[in-house]
Write a protein that holds these residues in place. Structure first.
Motif, PDB file in Angstrom:
ATOM      1  N   ARG A  55     -71.253  30.552  54.693  1.00 42.32           N
ATOM      2  CA  ARG A  55     -70.275  29.677  55.346  1.00 42.32           C
ATOM      3  C   ARG A  55     -70.285  28.280  54.729  1.00 42.32           C
ATOM      4  O   ARG A  55     -69.232  27.686  54.484  1.00 42.32           O
ATOM      5  CB  ARG A  55     -70.579  29.586  56.843  1.00 42.32           C
TER       6      ARG A  55
ATOM      7  N   PHE B 276     -68.576  36.208  58.582  1.00 40.76           N
ATOM      8  CA  PHE B 276     -69.527  36.346  57.478  1.00 40.76           C
ATOM      9  C   PHE B 276     -70.494  37.504  57.720  1.00 40.76           C
ATOM     10  O   PHE B 276     -70.909  38.180  56.778  1.00 40.76           O
ATOM     11  CB  PHE B 276     -70.261  35.029  57.255  1.00 40.76           C
TER      12      PHE B 276
ATOM     13  N   ASN C 217     -70.703  32.724  63.157  1.00 40.64           N
ATOM     14  CA  ASN C 217     -70.559  33.252  61.789  1.00 40.64           C
ATOM     15  C   ASN C 217     -70.075  34.702  61.781  1.00 40.64           C
ATOM     16  O   ASN C 217     -70.435  35.487  60.901  1.00 40.64           O
ATOM     17  CB  ASN C 217     -71.892  33.168  61.020  1.00 40.64           C
TER      18      ASN C 217
ATOM     19  N   THR D 227     -75.700  34.469  55.932  1.00 37.86           N
ATOM     20  CA  THR D 227     -74.376  34.155  56.476  1.00 37.86           C
ATOM     21  C   THR D 227     -74.162  32.658  56.662  1.00 37.86           C
ATOM     22  O   THR D 227     -73.054  32.159  56.472  1.00 37.86           O
ATOM     23  CB  THR D 227     -74.159  34.876  57.815  1.00 37.86           C
TER      24      THR D 227
END
Length: 200
Positions: A154, A20, A17, A150
């Motif tokens: 996503r 993010f 991630n 995060t």
């Protein structure tokens, strides 16, 4: 002192991630320090000598002019029962080191593993995680999280989940739930019966 931080998952020596985490860091930095970042979140971090069979937690503390980080092995620790607690004044829009209010609410969990925080009648988050609900057709996350995680970001970007305002009364409309965060990703096999959320 490093007032803000990011907790990042590393698997197979790769940051998960990443985009993010960077996006949340940039937003948080600008809002907290009232200026553009003077560095990038992952500056100076090199992932070496890690065991690819293990999951690691990369914790990055940051302040206006620098970061510090640590890497430690992480083993999943996912609550499977929640107790509703109410607080209409709590705010945790940034990942802050000061978690005093969240910790106080966590202590109200009783025999449950964690708390599910209700603010102004609406479902927000557990103490360390965002929550997802399944109603038999779609996966829904509250549109009123305390912190925009995060993993949640996503899943929303991929249209894997949808946002809706969720009241306490709405909980009866769901079959199951699961908690997600940077270290504990969505898992189709990890749904928990909605009855594991205790209302009193």
């Amino acid at each position: 002192m490093y007032p803000l931080f990011e907790s990042v998952c590393i698997e197979n020596s790769q940051i998960k991630n990443e985009e993010f985490h960077k996006a949340r860091f940039n937003r948080s930095y600008i809002q907290h320090f009232k200026s553009l970042p003077t560095y990038s979140l992952f500056d100076g971090i090199h992932l070496t000598n890690l065991d690819n069979s293990l999951k690691y937690k990369l914790r990055i503390g940051y302040k206006q002019h620098g970061t510090r980080f640590s890497i430690s092995e992480y083993k999943n620790s996912i609550p499977t029962s929640l107790k509703l607690v109410r607080d209409n004044n709590i705010s945790y829009a940034f990942k802050k080191n000061n978690r005093k209010k969240l910790n106080e609410l966590f202590l109200q969990k009783g025999e449950a593993d964690d708390v599910l925080i209700i603010k102004n009648g609406l479902v927000t988050d557990a103490s360390y995680s965002n929550i997802l609900f399944f109603d038999g057709k779609q996966i829904i996350t509250p549109s009123t999280p305390l912190l925009e995680g995060t993993c949640r970001a996503r899943l929303l970007a991929k249209n894997s989940i949808v946002e809706k305002s969720i009241s306490v009364a709405d909980l009866q409309n769901f079959e199951s739930f699961q908690l997600v965060n940077a270290l504990n990703d969505f898992d189709e096999s990890r749904w928990i019966p909605i009855q594991n959320i205790k209302k009193d």
